[in-house]
Design a protein around this motif. Sequence first.
Motif, PDB file in Angstrom:
ATOM      1  N   SER A  36       0.294   4.483  13.293  1.00  0.00           N
ATOM      2  CA  SER A  36       1.487   4.318  14.137  1.00  0.00           C
ATOM      3  C   SER A  36       2.784   4.635  13.378  1.00  0.00           C
ATOM      4  O   SER A  36       3.830   4.831  13.993  1.00  0.00           O
ATOM      5  N   THR A  37       2.713   4.700  12.052  1.00  0.00           N
ATOM      6  CA  THR A  37       3.913   5.053  11.281  1.00  0.00           C
ATOM      7  C   THR A  37       4.110   6.568  11.232  1.00  0.00           C
ATOM      8  O   THR A  37       5.126   7.056  10.746  1.00  0.00           O
ATOM      9  N   GLY A  38       3.103   7.311  11.709  1.00  0.00           N
ATOM     10  CA  GLY A  38       3.183   8.775  11.704  1.00  0.00           C
ATOM     11  C   GLY A  38       2.854   9.378  10.347  1.00  0.00           C
ATOM     12  O   GLY A  38       3.088  10.571  10.122  1.00  0.00           O
ATOM     13  N   THR A  39       2.289   8.574   9.462  1.00  0.00           N
ATOM     14  CA  THR A  39       1.983   9.060   8.104  1.00  0.00           C
ATOM     15  C   THR A  39       0.630   9.766   8.071  1.00  0.00           C
ATOM     16  O   THR A  39      -0.358   9.226   8.578  1.00  0.00           O
ATOM     17  N   ASP A  40       0.601  10.931   7.486  1.00  0.00           N
ATOM     18  CA  ASP A  40      -0.673  11.617   7.262  1.00  0.00           C
ATOM     19  C   ASP A  40      -1.219  11.125   5.918  1.00  0.00           C
ATOM     20  O   ASP A  40      -0.562  11.267   4.877  1.00  0.00           O
ATOM     21  N   LEU A  41      -2.406  10.556   5.940  1.00  0.00           N
ATOM     22  CA  LEU A  41      -2.955   9.940   4.722  1.00  0.00           C
ATOM     23  C   LEU A  41      -3.541  10.955   3.728  1.00  0.00           C
ATOM     24  O   LEU A  41      -3.842  10.593   2.586  1.00  0.00           O
ATOM     25  N   ARG A  42      -3.686  12.192   4.166  1.00  0.00           N
ATOM     26  CA  ARG A  42      -4.274  13.201   3.286  1.00  0.00           C
ATOM     27  C   ARG A  42      -3.520  13.263   1.953  1.00  0.00           C
ATOM     28  O   ARG A  42      -2.303  13.431   1.916  1.00  0.00           O
ATOM     29  N   GLY A  43      -4.265  13.074   0.876  1.00  0.00           N
ATOM     30  CA  GLY A  43      -3.662  13.196  -0.449  1.00  0.00           C
ATOM     31  C   GLY A  43      -2.851  11.990  -0.895  1.00  0.00           C
ATOM     32  O   GLY A  43      -2.368  11.952  -2.021  1.00  0.00           O
ATOM     33  N   LEU A 102     -10.081   4.632   4.910  1.00  0.00           N
ATOM     34  CA  LEU A 102      -8.985   5.357   4.246  1.00  0.00           C
ATOM     35  C   LEU A 102      -9.512   6.630   3.598  1.00  0.00           C
ATOM     36  O   LEU A 102      -8.873   7.686   3.627  1.00  0.00           O
ATOM     37  N   LEU A 103     -10.696   6.523   3.024  1.00  0.00           N
ATOM     38  CA  LEU A 103     -11.337   7.680   2.396  1.00  0.00           C
ATOM     39  C   LEU A 103     -11.631   8.765   3.440  1.00  0.00           C
ATOM     40  O   LEU A 103     -11.385   9.951   3.221  1.00  0.00           O
ATOM     41  N   GLN A 104     -12.134   8.303   4.598  1.00  0.00           N
ATOM     42  CA  GLN A 104     -12.420   9.238   5.708  1.00  0.00           C
ATOM     43  C   GLN A 104     -11.156   9.972   6.139  1.00  0.00           C
ATOM     44  O   GLN A 104     -11.208  11.105   6.605  1.00  0.00           O
ATOM     45  N   ALA A 105     -10.007   9.282   5.993  1.00  0.00           N
ATOM     46  CA  ALA A 105      -8.726   9.889   6.388  1.00  0.00           C
ATOM     47  C   ALA A 105      -8.128  10.709   5.238  1.00  0.00           C
ATOM     48  O   ALA A 105      -6.948  11.062   5.277  1.00  0.00           O
ATOM     49  N   ASP A 110       0.777   4.717  -2.346  1.00  0.00           N
ATOM     50  CA  ASP A 110       1.596   5.072  -1.192  1.00  0.00           C
ATOM     51  C   ASP A 110       1.322   4.099  -0.044  1.00  0.00           C
ATOM     52  O   ASP A 110       2.152   3.904   0.835  1.00  0.00           O
ATOM     53  N   VAL A 111       0.094   3.555  -0.047  1.00  0.00           N
ATOM     54  CA  VAL A 111      -0.306   2.571   0.972  1.00  0.00           C
ATOM     55  C   VAL A 111      -1.008   1.424   0.254  1.00  0.00           C
ATOM     56  O   VAL A 111      -1.900   1.666  -0.570  1.00  0.00           O
ATOM     57  N   GLU A 153      12.049  -5.275   1.115  1.00  0.00           N
ATOM     58  CA  GLU A 153      13.221  -4.591   0.543  1.00  0.00           C
ATOM     59  C   GLU A 153      12.822  -3.335  -0.247  1.00  0.00           C
ATOM     60  O   GLU A 153      13.670  -2.557  -0.663  1.00  0.00           O
ATOM     61  N   VAL A 154      11.533  -3.165  -0.501  1.00  0.00           N
ATOM     62  CA  VAL A 154      11.057  -2.038  -1.320  1.00  0.00           C
ATOM     63  C   VAL A 154      10.227  -1.046  -0.485  1.00  0.00           C
ATOM     64  O   VAL A 154      10.329   0.166  -0.664  1.00  0.00           O
ATOM     65  N   ALA A 155       9.423  -1.581   0.427  1.00  0.00           N
ATOM     66  CA  ALA A 155       8.496  -0.751   1.207  1.00  0.00           C
ATOM     67  C   ALA A 155       9.248   0.060   2.264  1.00  0.00           C
ATOM     68  O   ALA A 155      10.400  -0.248   2.597  1.00  0.00           O
ATOM     69  N   SER A 156       8.561   1.103   2.792  1.00  0.00           N
ATOM     70  CA  SER A 156       9.155   1.836   3.927  1.00  0.00           C
ATOM     71  C   SER A 156       8.720   1.198   5.240  1.00  0.00           C
ATOM     72  O   SER A 156       9.469   1.169   6.211  1.00  0.00           O
ATOM     73  N   HIS A 157       7.467   0.714   5.281  1.00  0.00           N
ATOM     74  CA  HIS A 157       6.920   0.074   6.476  1.00  0.00           C
ATOM     75  C   HIS A 157       6.117  -1.139   6.028  1.00  0.00           C
ATOM     76  O   HIS A 157       5.408  -1.070   5.019  1.00  0.00           O
ATOM     77  N   ILE A 158       6.156  -2.195   6.831  1.00  0.00           N
ATOM     78  CA  ILE A 158       5.417  -3.408   6.459  1.00  0.00           C
ATOM     79  C   ILE A 158       4.975  -4.146   7.725  1.00  0.00           C
ATOM     80  O   ILE A 158       5.691  -4.138   8.729  1.00  0.00           O
ATOM     81  N   THR A 159       3.780  -4.751   7.671  1.00  0.00           N
ATOM     82  CA  THR A 159       3.338  -5.573   8.805  1.00  0.00           C
ATOM     83  C   THR A 159       3.756  -7.018   8.565  1.00  0.00           C
ATOM     84  O   THR A 159       3.590  -7.533   7.453  1.00  0.00           O
TER      85      THR A 159
END
Length: 281
Positions: free
Chosen positions: A151-158, A178-181, A203-204, A250-256
């Motif tokens: 939902s954040t629009g992030t492509d996990l590749r790499g 995550l590996l599958q992605a 990154d995640v 305060e550090v992350a870009s997205h957080i739950t």
Amino acid sequence: MSAQLIDGVLLSQQLRAEIGQRAAALSARGRQPGLAVILVGEDPASQVYVRNKVKACADVGFHSLLEKYEAELSEAALLERIAALNADPAIHGILVQMPLPRHINPHKVIEAISTSKDVDGYSVLSAGELMTGLTGFRPCTPYGCMKLIESTGTDLRGKHAVVIGRSNTVGKPMALLLLQANATVTICHSATPDLGLYTRQADVVVAAVGRRNTLTADMVKPGAIVIDVGMNRDDNNKLCGDVDFAGVREVASHITPVPGGVGPMTITMLLMNTVEAAERT
Ligand code: NAP
């Protein structure tokens, strides 16, 4: 700058609306999705969980069956009941609420559920299907975490993803998804000597530990996505996660957040697996 909140309540609502539409289409063809929920014993938390699951089924137009048994139910009787549900065409998903009373072997019970109805994705066969990239049911909590990341629009590749925790129900399947992605995945656990060494490269980060303040701001790379699976209590008995939310945001870009992040997604993904099970029949 403060991280963007990943709103699990809102995403759940959106996904449940989609599930409701799929359920309505199935029902119109005489195949209303059906979930059987079995509770053995009186555990108060389990009673709340099963009630929420049954209510969620009604909200999206599923047929549901709540079977409650006394704690003295024999293992053989439970296995017999599961066999009957395996053969019931009105039931597409079977969930046995854990924990079970001690005289019942949970592994035997999970393995008794037909793989085509294992909507919790806990059986050895479902785990093997996930491992080998087949189309089994994904365990609901990690599946929900993937939807939150998506939902954040992030492509996990790499991207480098670090999972903290290696349980069979959360950490390990999370790492496989995550590996599958196409993420590069590191799994940390209680014997990892310097957790921050790994999380600072991530990154995640997905924290699934069950211990508050496991992930603090100094352990997070600026701009990382942080998913908090943990469910703990703080000093005021308020629900909190594994992440020091105030610092890390305060550090992350997205957080739950906790509550309102991963929690609502778990039941949503159970509904998703059940509608998919019905579609597969
Ligand atoms: P679990 O089976 O207890 O596993 C916890 C994992 O954390 C283990 O792999 C453990 O390592 C690791 N760990 C413990 N202390 C650590 C430390 N100091 N540093 C790094 N790793 C550490 O728990 P779980 O079932 O995976 O659940 C984890 C948390 O998520 C709990 O708070 C649970 O309540 C919550 N949860 C939430 C949902 C939801 O819907 N929101 C669903 C499921 C679980 P070892 O393997 O080495 O012991």
